[in-house]
Motif scaffolding. Structure first.
Motif, PDB file in Angstrom:
ATOM      1  N   LEU A 160       0.827  -1.213   0.000  1.00 38.32           N
ATOM      2  CA  LEU A 160       0.000   0.000   0.000  1.00 38.32           C
ATOM      3  C   LEU A 160       0.858   1.258   0.000  1.00 38.32           C
ATOM      4  O   LEU A 160       0.542   2.235  -0.690  1.00 38.32           O
ATOM      5  CB  LEU A 160      -0.942   0.006   1.204  1.00 38.32           C
ATOM      6  N   VAL A 161       1.953   1.248   0.749  1.00 33.66           N
ATOM      7  CA  VAL A 161       2.860   2.400   0.775  1.00 33.66           C
ATOM      8  C   VAL A 161       3.455   2.622  -0.608  1.00 33.66           C
ATOM      9  O   VAL A 161       3.481   3.752  -1.121  1.00 33.66           O
ATOM     10  CB  VAL A 161       3.965   2.210   1.835  1.00 33.66           C
ATOM     11  N   MET A 162       3.920   1.552  -1.234  1.00 36.12           N
ATOM     12  CA  MET A 162       4.521   1.679  -2.576  1.00 36.12           C
ATOM     13  C   MET A 162       3.474   2.134  -3.601  1.00 36.12           C
ATOM     14  O   MET A 162       3.768   2.945  -4.479  1.00 36.12           O
ATOM     15  CB  MET A 162       5.163   0.358  -2.998  1.00 36.12           C
ATOM     16  N   GLN A 163       2.259   1.608  -3.470  1.00 35.50           N
ATOM     17  CA  GLN A 163       1.182   1.997  -4.380  1.00 35.50           C
ATOM     18  C   GLN A 163       0.898   3.495  -4.251  1.00 35.50           C
ATOM     19  O   GLN A 163       0.738   4.192  -5.260  1.00 35.50           O
ATOM     20  CB  GLN A 163      -0.077   1.185  -4.057  1.00 35.50           C
ATOM     21  N   THR A 164       0.846   3.988  -3.029  1.00 32.52           N
ATOM     22  CA  THR A 164       0.599   5.413  -2.796  1.00 32.52           C
ATOM     23  C   THR A 164       1.711   6.262  -3.403  1.00 32.52           C
ATOM     24  O   THR A 164       1.448   7.305  -4.025  1.00 32.52           O
ATOM     25  CB  THR A 164       0.472   5.698  -1.288  1.00 32.52           C
ATOM     26  N   GLN A 203       0.583  11.695 -10.562  1.00 31.42           N
ATOM     27  CA  GLN A 203      -0.037  13.026 -10.591  1.00 31.42           C
ATOM     28  C   GLN A 203       0.935  14.126 -11.015  1.00 31.42           C
ATOM     29  O   GLN A 203       0.518  15.137 -11.556  1.00 31.42           O
ATOM     30  CB  GLN A 203      -0.612  13.371  -9.219  1.00 31.42           C
ATOM     31  N   ILE A 204       2.233  13.922 -10.788  1.00 32.50           N
ATOM     32  CA  ILE A 204       3.176  15.018 -11.066  1.00 32.50           C
ATOM     33  C   ILE A 204       4.017  14.803 -12.320  1.00 32.50           C
ATOM     34  O   ILE A 204       4.619  15.750 -12.821  1.00 32.50           O
ATOM     35  CB  ILE A 204       4.106  15.284  -9.856  1.00 32.50           C
ATOM     36  N   LEU A 205       4.049  13.582 -12.822  1.00 34.73           N
ATOM     37  CA  LEU A 205       4.855  13.314 -14.015  1.00 34.73           C
ATOM     38  C   LEU A 205       4.108  13.709 -15.288  1.00 34.73           C
ATOM     39  O   LEU A 205       2.877  13.710 -15.323  1.00 34.73           O
ATOM     40  CB  LEU A 205       5.221  11.829 -14.082  1.00 34.73           C
ATOM     41  N   PRO A 206       4.847  14.008 -16.345  1.00 38.93           N
ATOM     42  CA  PRO A 206       4.200  14.298 -17.632  1.00 38.93           C
ATOM     43  C   PRO A 206       3.429  13.073 -18.139  1.00 38.93           C
ATOM     44  O   PRO A 206       3.748  11.933 -17.792  1.00 38.93           O
ATOM     45  CB  PRO A 206       5.367  14.611 -18.572  1.00 38.93           C
ATOM     46  N   ASN A 227       3.397  11.483 -20.906  1.00 36.74           N
ATOM     47  CA  ASN A 227       4.110  10.430 -21.643  1.00 36.74           C
ATOM     48  C   ASN A 227       4.827   9.448 -20.695  1.00 36.74           C
ATOM     49  O   ASN A 227       5.154   8.344 -21.090  1.00 36.74           O
ATOM     50  CB  ASN A 227       5.093  11.034 -22.650  1.00 36.74           C
ATOM     51  N   LEU A 228       5.048   9.831 -19.439  1.00 34.04           N
ATOM     52  CA  LEU A 228       5.646   8.914 -18.464  1.00 34.04           C
ATOM     53  C   LEU A 228       4.598   8.150 -17.665  1.00 34.04           C
ATOM     54  O   LEU A 228       4.913   7.161 -17.004  1.00 34.04           O
ATOM     55  CB  LEU A 228       6.570   9.671 -17.515  1.00 34.04           C
ATOM     56  N   ALA A 229       3.356   8.605 -17.730  1.00 34.18           N
ATOM     57  CA  ALA A 229       2.281   7.926 -17.003  1.00 34.18           C
ATOM     58  C   ALA A 229       2.149   6.478 -17.453  1.00 34.18           C
ATOM     59  O   ALA A 229       1.801   5.607 -16.655  1.00 34.18           O
ATOM     60  CB  ALA A 229       0.968   8.669 -17.204  1.00 34.18           C
ATOM     61  N   MET A 230       2.460   6.227 -18.736  1.00 30.41           N
ATOM     62  CA  MET A 230       2.376   4.861 -19.269  1.00 30.41           C
ATOM     63  C   MET A 230       3.306   3.910 -18.520  1.00 30.41           C
ATOM     64  O   MET A 230       3.038   2.723 -18.453  1.00 30.41           O
ATOM     65  CB  MET A 230       2.756   4.841 -20.758  1.00 30.41           C
ATOM     66  N   THR A 231       4.385   4.428 -17.938  1.00 32.89           N
ATOM     67  CA  THR A 231       5.329   3.558 -17.238  1.00 32.89           C
ATOM     68  C   THR A 231       4.854   3.239 -15.822  1.00 32.89           C
ATOM     69  O   THR A 231       5.339   2.282 -15.214  1.00 32.89           O
ATOM     70  CB  THR A 231       6.730   4.206 -17.153  1.00 32.89           C
ATOM     71  N   ILE A 232       3.914   4.003 -15.316  1.00 30.92           N
ATOM     72  CA  ILE A 232       3.446   3.812 -13.940  1.00 30.92           C
ATOM     73  C   ILE A 232       2.178   2.964 -13.882  1.00 30.92           C
ATOM     74  O   ILE A 232       2.013   2.150 -12.969  1.00 30.92           O
ATOM     75  CB  ILE A 232       3.226   5.183 -13.256  1.00 30.92           C
ATOM     76  N   LYS A 233       1.303   3.115 -14.845  1.00 28.47           N
ATOM     77  CA  LYS A 233       0.019   2.411 -14.802  1.00 28.47           C
ATOM     78  C   LYS A 233       0.162   0.883 -14.699  1.00 28.47           C
ATOM     79  O   LYS A 233      -0.545   0.263 -13.910  1.00 28.47           O
ATOM     80  CB  LYS A 233      -0.858   2.828 -15.974  1.00 28.47           C
ATOM     81  N   PRO A 234       1.087   0.248 -15.439  1.00 28.37           N
ATOM     82  CA  PRO A 234       1.231  -1.208 -15.285  1.00 28.37           C
ATOM     83  C   PRO A 234       1.701  -1.596 -13.873  1.00 28.37           C
ATOM     84  O   PRO A 234       1.306  -2.631 -13.340  1.00 28.37           O
ATOM     85  CB  PRO A 234       2.278  -1.596 -16.326  1.00 28.37           C
ATOM     86  N   ILE A 235       2.517  -0.750 -13.282  1.00 26.42           N
ATOM     87  CA  ILE A 235       3.000  -1.024 -11.927  1.00 26.42           C
ATOM     88  C   ILE A 235       1.854  -0.917 -10.927  1.00 26.42           C
ATOM     89  O   ILE A 235       1.725  -1.751 -10.027  1.00 26.42           O
ATOM     90  CB  ILE A 235       4.168  -0.074 -11.572  1.00 26.42           C
TER      91      ILE A 235
END
Length: 175
Positions: free
Chosen positions: A132-136, A143-146, A148-156
């Motif tokens: 939960l900590v890592m997910q947060t 919320q703060i990244l551009p 084009n980088l959001a694609m790298t976070i959504k799978p995680i």
């Protein structure tokens, strides 16, 4: 002496009956330790907490380790009890009072965790909290990244969600 605990994601609302003592603590390790210390001083007959399937587990584990008598109550039973006594108002304090009243009136049997189950449960709860900590952290980054980088976070985030669900299911099986 019966203690009602209303469990929230971020806080525990605790009512000690018949002393009419109410207090809240954070639903985290520090807050739970504080609650356990306070409750030990009053030597309760039982501490009643509704089964949510996950949010109450760190508190239950702490009660078990401190040898405090606890009851993991079925939320439906408490809801029916509220209807029977005509309580319709809903606040965290009133819920904690209701749960304590339920414990005093119904005197449900104490719950127990087997020692091996307790360790497994403790490990699962600890791992869930880590995830939960890592997910947060990842949600905050999203919320703060551009864009084009959001694609790298959504799978995680999807992976975290899946792992948290698996652990929660294992916890439910143990309960």
């Amino acid at each position: 002496m019966n203690v009602g605990v209303d469990t929230g994601k971020f806080q525990l609302d605790i009512y000690i009956r018949p002393l009419d003592i109410y207090f809240s603590v954070s639903n985290n390790e520090k807050g739970i330790d504080e609650a356990v210390k306070t409750l030990k001083q009053h030597k309760p007959e039982r501490i009643i907490i509704e089964a949510t399937g996950r949010l109450e587990m760190p508190f239950i584990m702490a009660c078990a380790k401190a040898n405090l008598p606890f009851v993991i109550a079925n939320p439906i039973h408490i809801k029916r009890f509220a209807g029977a006594i005509g309580q319709r108002a809903k606040t965290d304090r009133l819920d904690a009072q209701l749960i304590a009243h339920y414990g005093e009136a119904i005197k449900p049997n104490l719950s127990q965790l087997k020692p091996d189950t307790m360790q497994t449960m403790s490990d699962l709860v600890a791992r869930r909290n880590q995830l939960l900590v890592m997910q947060t952290m990842e949600k905050n980054r999203l919320q703060i990244l551009p864009k084009n980088l959001a694609m790298t976070i959504k799978p995680i985030l999807t992976a975290f969600k899946n792992q948290i669900t698996k652990i929660e299911n294992k916890i439910l099986e143990l309960i």
